[in-house]
Design a protein around this motif. Sequence first.
Motif, PDB file in Angstrom:
ATOM      1  N   ILE A   1       0.845  -1.191   0.000  1.00 12.13           N
ATOM      2  CA  ILE A   1       0.000   0.000   0.000  1.00 12.13           C
ATOM      3  C   ILE A   1       0.882   1.245   0.000  1.00 12.13           C
ATOM      4  O   ILE A   1       1.779   1.378   0.833  1.00 12.13           O
ATOM      5  CB  ILE A   1      -0.922   0.006   1.235  1.00 12.13           C
ATOM      6  N   ASN A   2       0.612   2.153  -0.949  1.00 10.93           N
ATOM      7  CA  ASN A   2       1.327   3.429  -1.020  1.00 10.93           C
ATOM      8  C   ASN A   2       0.535   4.480  -0.256  1.00 10.93           C
ATOM      9  O   ASN A   2      -0.606   4.787  -0.624  1.00 10.93           O
ATOM     10  CB  ASN A   2       1.508   3.873  -2.469  1.00 10.93           C
ATOM     11  N   VAL A   3       1.157   5.024   0.789  1.00 13.96           N
ATOM     12  CA  VAL A   3       0.497   5.978   1.680  1.00 13.96           C
ATOM     13  C   VAL A   3       1.245   7.301   1.652  1.00 13.96           C
ATOM     14  O   VAL A   3       2.473   7.332   1.782  1.00 13.96           O
ATOM     15  CB  VAL A   3       0.467   5.443   3.131  1.00 13.96           C
ATOM     16  N   LEU A   4       0.505   8.387   1.499  1.00 13.41           N
ATOM     17  CA  LEU A   4       1.064   9.735   1.566  1.00 13.41           C
ATOM     18  C   LEU A   4       0.530  10.408   2.813  1.00 13.41           C
ATOM     19  O   LEU A   4      -0.684  10.413   3.047  1.00 13.41           O
ATOM     20  CB  LEU A   4       0.665  10.536   0.320  1.00 13.41           C
ATOM     21  N   TYR A   5       1.430  10.960   3.624  1.00 19.05           N
ATOM     22  CA  TYR A   5       1.033  11.714   4.819  1.00 19.05           C
ATOM     23  C   TYR A   5       1.560  13.135   4.689  1.00 19.05           C
ATOM     24  O   TYR A   5       2.757  13.348   4.514  1.00 19.05           O
ATOM     25  CB  TYR A   5       1.565  11.050   6.084  1.00 19.05           C
ATOM     26  N   ILE A   6       0.649  14.110   4.766  1.00 12.52           N
ATOM     27  CA  ILE A   6       0.996  15.521   4.644  1.00 12.52           C
ATOM     28  C   ILE A   6       0.742  16.191   5.994  1.00 12.52           C
ATOM     29  O   ILE A   6      -0.370  16.123   6.529  1.00 12.52           O
ATOM     30  CB  ILE A   6       0.138  16.215   3.563  1.00 12.52           C
TER      31      ILE A   6
ATOM     32  N   GLU B   1       1.390  13.279  -8.398  1.00 11.38           N
ATOM     33  CA  GLU B   1       1.556  13.395  -9.849  1.00 11.38           C
ATOM     34  C   GLU B   1       2.564  12.376 -10.385  1.00 11.38           C
ATOM     35  O   GLU B   1       2.485  11.987 -11.541  1.00 11.38           O
ATOM     36  CB  GLU B   1       1.985  14.816 -10.226  1.00 11.38           C
ATOM     37  N   ARG B   2       3.498  11.934  -9.552  1.00 10.83           N
ATOM     38  CA  ARG B   2       4.524  11.006 -10.044  1.00 10.83           C
ATOM     39  C   ARG B   2       4.412   9.596  -9.459  1.00 10.83           C
ATOM     40  O   ARG B   2       5.058   8.675  -9.971  1.00 10.83           O
ATOM     41  CB  ARG B   2       5.917  11.579  -9.826  1.00 10.83           C
ATOM     42  N   GLU B   3       3.641   9.394  -8.412  1.00  7.38           N
ATOM     43  CA  GLU B   3       3.502   8.092  -7.777  1.00  7.38           C
ATOM     44  C   GLU B   3       2.032   7.674  -7.739  1.00  7.38           C
ATOM     45  O   GLU B   3       1.153   8.520  -7.687  1.00  7.38           O
ATOM     46  CB  GLU B   3       4.024   8.129  -6.324  1.00  7.38           C
ATOM     47  N   THR B   4       1.788   6.368  -7.744  1.00  8.99           N
ATOM     48  CA  THR B   4       0.432   5.860  -7.548  1.00  8.99           C
ATOM     49  C   THR B   4       0.201   5.772  -6.046  1.00  8.99           C
ATOM     50  O   THR B   4       0.778   4.921  -5.376  1.00  8.99           O
ATOM     51  CB  THR B   4       0.258   4.472  -8.190  1.00  8.99           C
TER      52      THR B   4
ATOM     53  N   GLU C   1      -8.765  15.552 -10.704  1.00 13.13           N
ATOM     54  CA  GLU C   1      -7.629  14.969 -11.415  1.00 13.13           C
ATOM     55  C   GLU C   1      -7.179  13.626 -10.819  1.00 13.13           C
ATOM     56  O   GLU C   1      -6.713  12.738 -11.526  1.00 13.13           O
ATOM     57  CB  GLU C   1      -6.461  15.956 -11.402  1.00 13.13           C
ATOM     58  N   PHE C   2      -7.320  13.484  -9.500  1.00 13.90           N
ATOM     59  CA  PHE C   2      -6.888  12.268  -8.799  1.00 13.90           C
ATOM     60  C   PHE C   2      -8.014  11.776  -7.881  1.00 13.90           C
ATOM     61  O   PHE C   2      -7.916  11.894  -6.655  1.00 13.90           O
ATOM     62  CB  PHE C   2      -5.622  12.533  -7.971  1.00 13.90           C
ATOM     63  N   PRO C   3      -9.074  11.222  -8.457  1.00 18.44           N
ATOM     64  CA  PRO C   3     -10.225  10.816  -7.639  1.00 18.44           C
ATOM     65  C   PRO C   3     -10.012   9.502  -6.875  1.00 18.44           C
ATOM     66  O   PRO C   3     -10.734   9.226  -5.924  1.00 18.44           O
ATOM     67  CB  PRO C   3     -11.338  10.643  -8.669  1.00 18.44           C
ATOM     68  N   ASP C   4      -9.023   8.714  -7.275  1.00 20.40           N
ATOM     69  CA  ASP C   4      -8.883   7.363  -6.734  1.00 20.40           C
ATOM     70  C   ASP C   4      -8.337   7.257  -5.312  1.00 20.40           C
ATOM     71  O   ASP C   4      -8.830   6.434  -4.542  1.00 20.40           O
ATOM     72  CB  ASP C   4      -8.044   6.504  -7.672  1.00 20.40           C
ATOM     73  N   PRO C   5      -7.305   8.012  -4.934  1.00 20.73           N
ATOM     74  CA  PRO C   5      -6.787   7.822  -3.579  1.00 20.73           C
ATOM     75  C   PRO C   5      -7.868   8.064  -2.524  1.00 20.73           C
ATOM     76  O   PRO C   5      -8.682   8.980  -2.635  1.00 20.73           O
ATOM     77  CB  PRO C   5      -5.675   8.879  -3.457  1.00 20.73           C
TER      78      PRO C   5
END
Length: 150
Positions: free
Chosen positions: A2-7, A41-44, A69-73
């Motif tokens: 699982i690719n997780v982004l935390y901001i 923009e560069r990672e899934t 533009e990125f509805p999936d995450p």
Amino acid sequence: MINVLYIDDERHNLIAFKASFRRLFNVYVCESAEEGRQIIERETIHVILSDQRMPRMTGIEFFESIIEEFPDPIRILITGYTDISAVVDAINRGQVYKYLTKPWHEEEIRIFIEKAYEVYMLRKENRDLTGRLIDANHKLEFLARQALLS
């Protein structure tokens, strides 16, 4: 994996998050919504967690800005403040899957990320099946027209 982004604009939260979850997930962290956009923009990315109160752009505003533009995450809002209007905005404007408060508990976050990923995969599977169904329907219509013409 699982690719997780935390901001989060608080660097120590980013360090703690990455240290807690780097063995379970592919973890990407950043300190601003602008950096977050560059990453997606560069990672899934499958799951995005964002702090609500950040300089220049709130978590809700960030989610709202990427939906088209990125509805999936799958989006999870995390904040140290309990603000009911933020909760309502998160659901209505940012299409947020979960709203969590700080301080977070590792087990709770892990479970929510895994459940969010399940939702991500179910939505993807649903889109794929819908596409295959539409294709099959077009082929059936073509065959029916051919049968009527012959």
